[in-house]
Write a protein that holds these residues in place. Structure first.
Motif, PDB file in Angstrom:
ATOM      1  N   LEU A   1       0.832  -1.209   0.000  1.00 48.17           N
ATOM      2  CA  LEU A   1       0.000   0.000   0.000  1.00 48.17           C
ATOM      3  C   LEU A   1       0.862   1.253   0.000  1.00 48.17           C
ATOM      4  O   LEU A   1       0.614   2.197  -0.765  1.00 48.17           O
ATOM      5  CB  LEU A   1      -0.928  -0.008   1.222  1.00 48.17           C
ATOM      6  N   ILE A   2       1.898   1.250   0.852  1.00 44.72           N
ATOM      7  CA  ILE A   2       2.805   2.394   0.924  1.00 44.72           C
ATOM      8  C   ILE A   2       3.516   2.591  -0.415  1.00 44.72           C
ATOM      9  O   ILE A   2       3.661   3.717  -0.900  1.00 44.72           O
ATOM     10  CB  ILE A   2       3.845   2.196   2.058  1.00 44.72           C
ATOM     11  N   PHE A   3       3.939   1.469  -1.020  1.00 41.18           N
ATOM     12  CA  PHE A   3       4.630   1.547  -2.309  1.00 41.18           C
ATOM     13  C   PHE A   3       3.717   2.145  -3.377  1.00 41.18           C
ATOM     14  O   PHE A   3       4.126   3.014  -4.156  1.00 41.18           O
ATOM     15  CB  PHE A   3       5.104   0.163  -2.741  1.00 41.18           C
ATOM     16  N   THR A   4       2.456   1.695  -3.420  1.00 42.91           N
ATOM     17  CA  THR A   4       1.498   2.188  -4.414  1.00 42.91           C
ATOM     18  C   THR A   4       1.243   3.681  -4.242  1.00 42.91           C
ATOM     19  O   THR A   4       1.246   4.452  -5.216  1.00 42.91           O
ATOM     20  CB  THR A   4       0.164   1.421  -4.294  1.00 42.91           C
ATOM     21  N   ILE A   5       1.037   4.105  -2.996  1.00 46.87           N
ATOM     22  CA  ILE A   5       0.775   5.528  -2.725  1.00 46.87           C
ATOM     23  C   ILE A   5       1.995   6.377  -3.057  1.00 46.87           C
ATOM     24  O   ILE A   5       1.879   7.455  -3.638  1.00 46.87           O
ATOM     25  CB  ILE A   5       0.367   5.729  -1.242  1.00 46.87           C
ATOM     26  N   SER A   6       3.181   5.874  -2.700  1.00 46.91           N
ATOM     27  CA  SER A   6       4.402   6.642  -2.952  1.00 46.91           C
ATOM     28  C   SER A   6       4.674   6.773  -4.446  1.00 46.91           C
ATOM     29  O   SER A   6       5.122   7.822  -4.920  1.00 46.91           O
ATOM     30  CB  SER A   6       5.595   6.002  -2.240  1.00 46.91           C
ATOM     31  N   MET A   7       4.399   5.712  -5.231  1.00 49.78           N
ATOM     32  CA  MET A   7       4.582   5.786  -6.676  1.00 49.78           C
ATOM     33  C   MET A   7       3.584   6.768  -7.292  1.00 49.78           C
ATOM     34  O   MET A   7       3.905   7.495  -8.237  1.00 49.78           O
ATOM     35  CB  MET A   7       4.424   4.398  -7.308  1.00 49.78           C
ATOM     36  N   ALA A   8       2.362   6.785  -6.746  1.00 52.76           N
ATOM     37  CA  ALA A   8       1.359   7.738  -7.228  1.00 52.76           C
ATOM     38  C   ALA A   8       1.819   9.168  -6.963  1.00 52.76           C
ATOM     39  O   ALA A   8       1.663  10.063  -7.805  1.00 52.76           O
ATOM     40  CB  ALA A   8       0.015   7.480  -6.545  1.00 52.76           C
ATOM     41  N   ALA A   9       2.423   9.385  -5.785  1.00 45.18           N
ATOM     42  CA  ALA A   9       2.939  10.717  -5.458  1.00 45.18           C
ATOM     43  C   ALA A   9       4.058  11.116  -6.411  1.00 45.18           C
ATOM     44  O   ALA A   9       4.137  12.266  -6.862  1.00 45.18           O
ATOM     45  CB  ALA A   9       3.450  10.731  -4.011  1.00 45.18           C
ATOM     46  N   LEU A  10       4.930  10.158  -6.748  1.00 42.42           N
ATOM     47  CA  LEU A  10       6.009  10.412  -7.714  1.00 42.42           C
ATOM     48  C   LEU A  10       5.441  10.843  -9.062  1.00 42.42           C
ATOM     49  O   LEU A  10       5.882  11.822  -9.664  1.00 42.42           O
ATOM     50  CB  LEU A  10       6.843   9.143  -7.906  1.00 42.42           C
ATOM     51  N   ILE A  11       4.447  10.111  -9.536  1.00 42.47           N
ATOM     52  CA  ILE A  11       3.882  10.360 -10.870  1.00 42.47           C
ATOM     53  C   ILE A  11       3.135  11.687 -10.911  1.00 42.47           C
ATOM     54  O   ILE A  11       3.315  12.490 -11.831  1.00 42.47           O
ATOM     55  CB  ILE A  11       2.955   9.199 -11.273  1.00 42.47           C
ATOM     56  N   TYR A  12       2.288  11.934  -9.895  1.00 48.15           N
ATOM     57  CA  TYR A  12       1.539  13.193  -9.872  1.00 48.15           C
ATOM     58  C   TYR A  12       2.465  14.388  -9.679  1.00 48.15           C
ATOM     59  O   TYR A  12       2.259  15.454 -10.267  1.00 48.15           O
ATOM     60  CB  TYR A  12       0.470  13.163  -8.773  1.00 48.15           C
ATOM     61  N   GLY A  13       3.484  14.214  -8.849  1.00 45.54           N
ATOM     62  CA  GLY A  13       4.448  15.297  -8.658  1.00 45.54           C
ATOM     63  C   GLY A  13       5.167  15.637  -9.943  1.00 45.54           C
ATOM     64  O   GLY A  13       5.336  16.808 -10.307  1.00 45.54           O
ATOM     65  N   ALA A  14       5.587  14.589 -10.660  1.00 48.14           N
ATOM     66  CA  ALA A  14       6.254  14.810 -11.947  1.00 48.14           C
ATOM     67  C   ALA A  14       5.321  15.481 -12.943  1.00 48.14           C
ATOM     68  O   ALA A  14       5.739  16.333 -13.732  1.00 48.14           O
ATOM     69  CB  ALA A  14       6.741  13.478 -12.506  1.00 48.14           C
ATOM     70  N   ASP A  15       4.032  15.116 -12.894  1.00 50.30           N
ATOM     71  CA  ASP A  15       3.057  15.704 -13.823  1.00 50.30           C
ATOM     72  C   ASP A  15       2.928  17.205 -13.605  1.00 50.30           C
ATOM     73  O   ASP A  15       2.860  17.988 -14.563  1.00 50.30           O
ATOM     74  CB  ASP A  15       1.698  15.013 -13.639  1.00 50.30           C
ATOM     75  N   PHE A  16       2.904  17.636 -12.342  1.00 50.77           N
ATOM     76  CA  PHE A  16       2.859  19.074 -12.040  1.00 50.77           C
ATOM     77  C   PHE A  16       4.068  19.783 -12.654  1.00 50.77           C
ATOM     78  O   PHE A  16       3.942  20.838 -13.287  1.00 50.77           O
ATOM     79  CB  PHE A  16       2.868  19.314 -10.519  1.00 50.77           C
ATOM     80  N   ILE A  17       5.234  19.193 -12.436  1.00 55.89           N
ATOM     81  CA  ILE A  17       6.481  19.792 -12.920  1.00 55.89           C
ATOM     82  C   ILE A  17       6.506  19.847 -14.448  1.00 55.89           C
ATOM     83  O   ILE A  17       6.897  20.848 -15.052  1.00 55.89           O
ATOM     84  CB  ILE A  17       7.692  19.005 -12.388  1.00 55.89           C
ATOM     85  N   ILE A  18       6.074  18.758 -15.084  1.00 50.41           N
ATOM     86  CA  ILE A  18       6.067  18.690 -16.550  1.00 50.41           C
ATOM     87  C   ILE A  18       5.157  19.766 -17.143  1.00 50.41           C
ATOM     88  O   ILE A  18       5.543  20.494 -18.055  1.00 50.41           O
ATOM     89  CB  ILE A  18       5.601  17.290 -17.013  1.00 50.41           C
ATOM     90  N   GLN A  19       3.944  19.852 -16.633  1.00 52.46           N
ATOM     91  CA  GLN A  19       2.974  20.804 -17.174  1.00 52.46           C
ATOM     92  C   GLN A  19       3.478  22.235 -17.078  1.00 52.46           C
ATOM     93  O   GLN A  19       3.403  23.002 -18.046  1.00 52.46           O
ATOM     94  CB  GLN A  19       1.639  20.667 -16.442  1.00 52.46           C
ATOM     95  N   GLN A  20       3.993  22.598 -15.920  1.00 51.75           N
ATOM     96  CA  GLN A  20       4.445  23.974 -15.740  1.00 51.75           C
ATOM     97  C   GLN A  20       5.718  24.257 -16.533  1.00 51.75           C
ATOM     98  O   GLN A  20       5.879  25.348 -17.093  1.00 51.75           O
ATOM     99  CB  GLN A  20       4.672  24.258 -14.249  1.00 51.75           C
TER     100      GLN A  20
END
Length: 306
Positions: free
Chosen positions: A4-23
């Motif tokens: 569960l921790i791994f899944t949530i942490s990977m989601a945070a990685l992906i969403y965080g990268a998405d913010f950075i990419i878009q901006q």
């Protein structure tokens, strides 16, 4: 709980990268930088942030296998899975840029230099500095080869807000850094529980997760007939993974590398890089090339898990 921790942490990685990419993309497009250069620099660096965060965290924690395997696995996934998927979903791919003459060699330089550096069994701070110098050379090359394009009309209509972009960039960085820290701890625990090597965890589980930003961005670009950004993102991400990710990680902590033990996986990364050169040389931007790349990925996974 670790899953569960791994899944949530990977989601945070992906969403965080998405913010950075878009901006990052908004900032670059407002300054009229070509789609390929955007893909190969800002977007590529943005999509490589999960790999960097994971590998740095692994290096600090003394998990060198995860740090290196993450980069090797990401290279394999970026070319075979991401590029293969792009070729399959895109209606037509006809890049404006001569990718073979200008850019294909950059998919080989980093991995060749990595192999030469790792012959002594380790990557140290000097190797890391040389990697970062190579990245600087790549960026200078791209800036010099920038082809001015028309600014995106929809983006041009938007009111550009520096404050909003900076806030979203900071949020993205926090998500990426925190997510990486938890991803490493949970992945290591999973590996120990099932008797799986940290190299295998880094090569497949983490590498696949950290390659999801490249997959998402490239497929979206391909569907919008923006092949330059999609392919630029893949080539640039691979350069960034070896130069920035391994460069910074080896400066933070010496990384031990066993070339003989992990020969097949490193060779696989080199072979798919050669396939990218062959595809660009012959302009094989079609579904057949996509299927061939996915078949190679299936063979790599099958051999590595046996």
């Amino acid at each position: 709980m670790d899953f569960l921790i791994f899944t949530i942490s990977m989601a945070a990685l992906i969403y965080g990268a998405d913010f950075i990419i878009q901006q990052s993309e908004k900032i670059a497009l407002h300054y009229n930088i070509s789609h390929f250069v955007i893909g190969a620099t800002l977007v590529a660096v943005g999509t490589s942030l999960p790999e960097m965060a994971v590998s740095m965290s692994a290096a600090i924690k003394g998990n060198a296998d995860i740090a290196v395997a993450n980069v090797i696995g990401s290279t394999i996934f970026n070319i075979s899975l991401v590029l293969g998927a792009v070729f399959l979903v895109a209606k037509k791919i006809s890049p404006d840029r001569d990718l073979f003459a200008k850019d294909s060699a950059w998919s080989l330089f980093p991995i060749l230099i990595f192999i030469l550096m790792a012959i002594d069994g380790k990557l140290n701070a000097i190797d890391g500095i040389l990697f970062l110098l190579l990245m600087a050379g790549y960026v200078i090359f791209l800036i010099g080869s920038n082809q001015v394009e028309q600014i995106d009309e929809e983006l041009a209509k938007e009111k550009f807000d520096w404050k909003k972009s900076i806030v979203l960039l900071l949020i993205g960085f926090v998500f990426v850094v925190v997510g990486a820290d938890f991803a490493i701890d949970s992945a290591s625990n999973i590996a120990r529980t099932f008797g799986i090597s940290e190299w295998a965890i880094g090569l497949f589980l983490i590498a696949f997760g950290t390659s999801l930003p490249e997959l998402t961005i490239s497929i979206k670009s391909a569907l919008k007939n923006n092949a330059d950004l999609a392919i630029g993102n893949i080539i640039g991400s691979n350069v960034a993974n070896f130069t920035m990710v391994l460069g910074v990680s080896s400066i933070v902590s010496v990384l031990n590398v066993d070339l003989s033990k992990n020969f097949f996986d490193i060779a696989a990364a080199f072979i798919v890089s050669l396939m990218l050169v062959f595809i660009t040389a012959n302009k094989l931007y079609n579904k057949s090339a996509g299927i061939a790349l996915l078949v190679v990925l299936a063979l790599v996974i099958q051999n590595s898990l046996v």
